[in-house]
Scaffold this active site. Sequence first.
Site, PDB file in Angstrom:
ATOM      1  N   LEU A   1       3.087   8.027 -11.634  1.00 38.52           N
ATOM      2  CA  LEU A   1       3.955   8.625 -12.651  1.00 38.52           C
ATOM      3  C   LEU A   1       3.660  10.103 -12.910  1.00 38.52           C
ATOM      4  CD1 LEU A   1       4.288   5.727 -15.256  1.00 38.52           C
ATOM      5  CD2 LEU A   1       5.719   6.267 -13.274  1.00 38.52           C
TER       6      LEU A   1
ATOM      7  N   HIS B   1      11.224  13.440  -0.331  1.00 41.79           N
ATOM      8  CA  HIS B   1       9.974  12.832   0.132  1.00 41.79           C
ATOM      9  C   HIS B   1      10.226  11.727   1.159  1.00 41.79           C
ATOM     10  CE1 HIS B   1      10.924   9.754  -2.965  1.00 41.79           C
ATOM     11  NE2 HIS B   1      10.234   8.963  -2.186  1.00 41.79           N
TER      12      HIS B   1
ATOM     13  N   LYS C   1      12.304  -1.145  -7.018  1.00 40.56           N
ATOM     14  CA  LYS C   1      12.445  -1.092  -8.483  1.00 40.56           C
ATOM     15  C   LYS C   1      11.799  -2.301  -9.145  1.00 40.56           C
ATOM     16  CE  LYS C   1      16.612   1.716  -8.350  1.00 40.56           C
ATOM     17  NZ  LYS C   1      16.623   1.796  -6.866  1.00 40.56           N
TER      18      LYS C   1
ATOM     19  N   LYS D   1      -5.360 -10.866   4.850  1.00 43.32           N
ATOM     20  CA  LYS D   1      -6.292 -10.632   3.754  1.00 43.32           C
ATOM     21  C   LYS D   1      -5.586 -10.869   2.423  1.00 43.32           C
ATOM     22  CE  LYS D   1      -9.497  -7.376   5.913  1.00 43.32           C
ATOM     23  NZ  LYS D   1     -10.103  -6.016   5.835  1.00 43.32           N
ATOM     24  N   VAL D   2      -6.377 -11.191   1.418  1.00 50.97           N
ATOM     25  CA  VAL D   2      -5.832 -11.475   0.089  1.00 50.97           C
ATOM     26  C   VAL D   2      -6.189 -10.335  -0.866  1.00 50.97           C
ATOM     27  CG1 VAL D   2      -5.873 -13.051  -1.880  1.00 50.97           C
ATOM     28  CG2 VAL D   2      -5.965 -13.962   0.449  1.00 50.97           C
TER      29      VAL D   2
ATOM     30  N   ASP E   1       4.946  -0.180 -13.909  1.00 52.27           N
ATOM     31  CA  ASP E   1       4.960   0.920 -14.877  1.00 52.27           C
ATOM     32  C   ASP E   1       4.920   0.398 -16.304  1.00 52.27           C
ATOM     33  OD1 ASP E   1       5.101   2.543 -12.676  1.00 52.27           O
ATOM     34  OD2 ASP E   1       7.127   3.278 -13.040  1.00 52.27           O
TER      35      ASP E   1
ATOM     36  N   HIS F   1       5.238  10.935  -0.282  1.00 52.17           N
ATOM     37  CA  HIS F   1       5.085  11.567  -1.594  1.00 52.17           C
ATOM     38  C   HIS F   1       3.976  12.616  -1.566  1.00 52.17           C
ATOM     39  CE1 HIS F   1       7.810  10.115  -4.598  1.00 52.17           C
ATOM     40  NE2 HIS F   1       7.662   8.868  -4.206  1.00 52.17           N
TER      41      HIS F   1
END
Length: 390
Positions: free
Chosen positions: A55, A138, A220, A21-22, A227, A115
């Site tokens: 965040l 976590h 990252k 799937k896209v 972010d 999380h």
Amino acid sequence: MTTPSESSKLSEEEKTIFQSKVFNDPIHGHLELHPLLIKIIDTPQFQRLRFIKQLGGAYFVYPGASHNRFEHSIGVAQLAGELARALRTRQPELEITDEDILCVQIAGLCHDLGHGPFSHLYDGMFIKKQCPELDWKHEEASIEMFDYLVKDNKLEEEMKHWKLDLTKDLVFIKEMINGPLDAKAAEKKETPWPYKGRGQEKSFLYEIVSNKRNGIDVDKFDYFARDCHHLGMKNNFDYRRFIHFARVCEVKGEKQICVRDKEAVNIYDMFHTRYSLHKRAYQHKVNKIIETMITDAFVKADCHIRIEGSGGKKYTLSKAMEDMVAYTKLTDHVFEEILFSSSTDLSEAREILKRIISRDLYRFLGEKLVNRSDVRILCLCVSILHYTSV
């Protein structure tokens, strides 16, 4: 359109294309994901990540920071696949297999399954305050949630269909998320190579999703770009350039992902972006005040919130991660559950959250850079006066 009878005649490569799937992602563009990744995404355990803010409390400071762990995890899976495939294309002698790439992508997709509410607030602040004796991260819950996801949704046969080994490959995926499964033996260095999923000749694969050696990894790459996008900040790090120039080299007998010396500036930009995000957003004084207030509310509400787990057993906020059935039900919604509750037991917690909504926040007193020789890292310590008046 291909009919079911026709699809049975397709090659494995054609089936992969047909069943994939896209996704249209605002950061990476159009992402085409493997059918097995789609099966994982379409489970209650993964869909839960739609309701956990990436965040934490920063959304109360930055209006654009409304993104969740769901899209971040999909982005990490995509970049993990891109980096693994780039290494295979440029260095065929590494003998990277399709199964290697699929495992790396699954690890990227599932690395944040553990999380809790408001992401790092749950394990980094709430659990530490409510259960100071407990050394819990976590990532441990990510491993448990992954096992539960596979079993609860009966994905074993689907994994076998795509030629994954249910012993070796599942161990490999979990090791990429949280390091060697036998952490104590790894710390004592009882064996020269602590990993079981892949041999030392493929040590570089463990650096793609969560790089324990230098911290440069696709996790990252995604959250810096994502972010910055949602916070309205500039990101000078070019992760696509890193992927293009990355090579595996043997360093002191171990194969590692490396880049040429001329790429140093790009790496400097990556670490500078990380510093800027911490300085301007993650450690923003109002963000930390709000997260402290949410933590205090959770502490006061802890024993009054009951979440049903396996066998009908009830768990509190601080114990829900002991049972994945209960933990699957625990998301950011607990904030509204407390805020809109009429229970007298939750009155203290409710008042704290009302103060956040009405912007009657704790007072910020000051900040101090702790001496590097004392703690070996540069920390931002924020002193907060909880209540000046009631």
